[in-house]
Scaffold this active site. Sequence first.
Site, PDB file in Angstrom:
ATOM      1  N   VAL A 235       0.823  -1.206   0.000  1.00 27.26           N
ATOM      2  CA  VAL A 235       0.000   0.000   0.000  1.00 27.26           C
ATOM      3  C   VAL A 235       0.860   1.260   0.000  1.00 27.26           C
ATOM      4  CG1 VAL A 235      -1.663   1.358   1.317  1.00 27.26           C
ATOM      5  CG2 VAL A 235      -1.992  -1.094   1.081  1.00 27.26           C
ATOM      6  N   LYS A 236       1.954   1.252   0.756  1.00 26.83           N
ATOM      7  CA  LYS A 236       2.787   2.456   0.855  1.00 26.83           C
ATOM      8  C   LYS A 236       3.382   2.865  -0.488  1.00 26.83           C
ATOM      9  CE  LYS A 236       6.884  -0.182   2.249  1.00 26.83           C
ATOM     10  NZ  LYS A 236       7.878  -0.411   3.315  1.00 26.83           N
ATOM     11  N   GLY A 237       3.605   1.900  -1.382  1.00 28.52           N
ATOM     12  CA  GLY A 237       4.041   2.211  -2.730  1.00 28.52           C
ATOM     13  C   GLY A 237       5.416   2.847  -2.806  1.00 28.52           C
TER      14      GLY A 237
END
Length: 267
Positions: free
Chosen positions: A128-130
């Site tokens: 999610v943090k990418g």
Amino acid sequence: MTGGAVVRPYGDSTGDGMVQVSFTLPVPHDKRAEGAALQLAAKMGLEPALLVHARQMGDGFTFFVVYGRVNHLVDLSAVRVVERDFPLLSAKDVNAVVRRRLRRKLSVVGACIGTDAHTVGIDAILNVKGVAGEKGLEYYRELAVTNLGAQVSVPDLVASARAARADAVLVSQVVTQRDAHLQNVREMSAAFREALPAGRRPLLVVGGPRFDESMAAELGVDRIFGRGTTPREVASYLVHRLVPAASAARAGRVGSTRPAAGTGVAG
């Protein structure tokens, strides 16, 4: 120069041909080692060559940085690269196209295979943090993401892809000693060809800093991504290849798609 198509390296002034190179020689650091480094630089075409850094790297090895001028020219018209051939979509656009056209979640399985324990690349794309201000594929509501992590064997990857009914398999390879990344990818693509018929095989996508993006066919995969690739680019490619063709044209009219900032899975 002809119409800006031919260029030379830039160091202190435009077109001066100055470059900086680094390398390691299997010799202890002394004056003879420095002379050997300058001899090598001269044979590489650096003239004159200046030794700007030398440092012992353990017993019997020395690391060098050499600065010098080359006479080689680069013809930009002869440069061949793999260009992005699909529209770059936002996360909202990707979700909308998958939901309306595929009508189920698009299944993605990712891993680092073989002995590769460097998950920074696969995590940048999937978590999610990418990376670079973009959310990873886990952020996309219409993508079902399975991140297997590091040091995954090829048989385990194939089994996990089958269990997840994967539409796409993303593999990151950072360790490249003795071309381990190429060997691992060839083994993976062969395993998927043996385990699944052509119509049921997932899309095979690999990425890493040392891959040549033009080698996809040679390695038996569908796409290679190099340094600087972002989650948005990978998600857009998956939609381009896996969602019915009609979605590609429609995708450009869904939401507000911004133009690409550049091209270039991260390793």
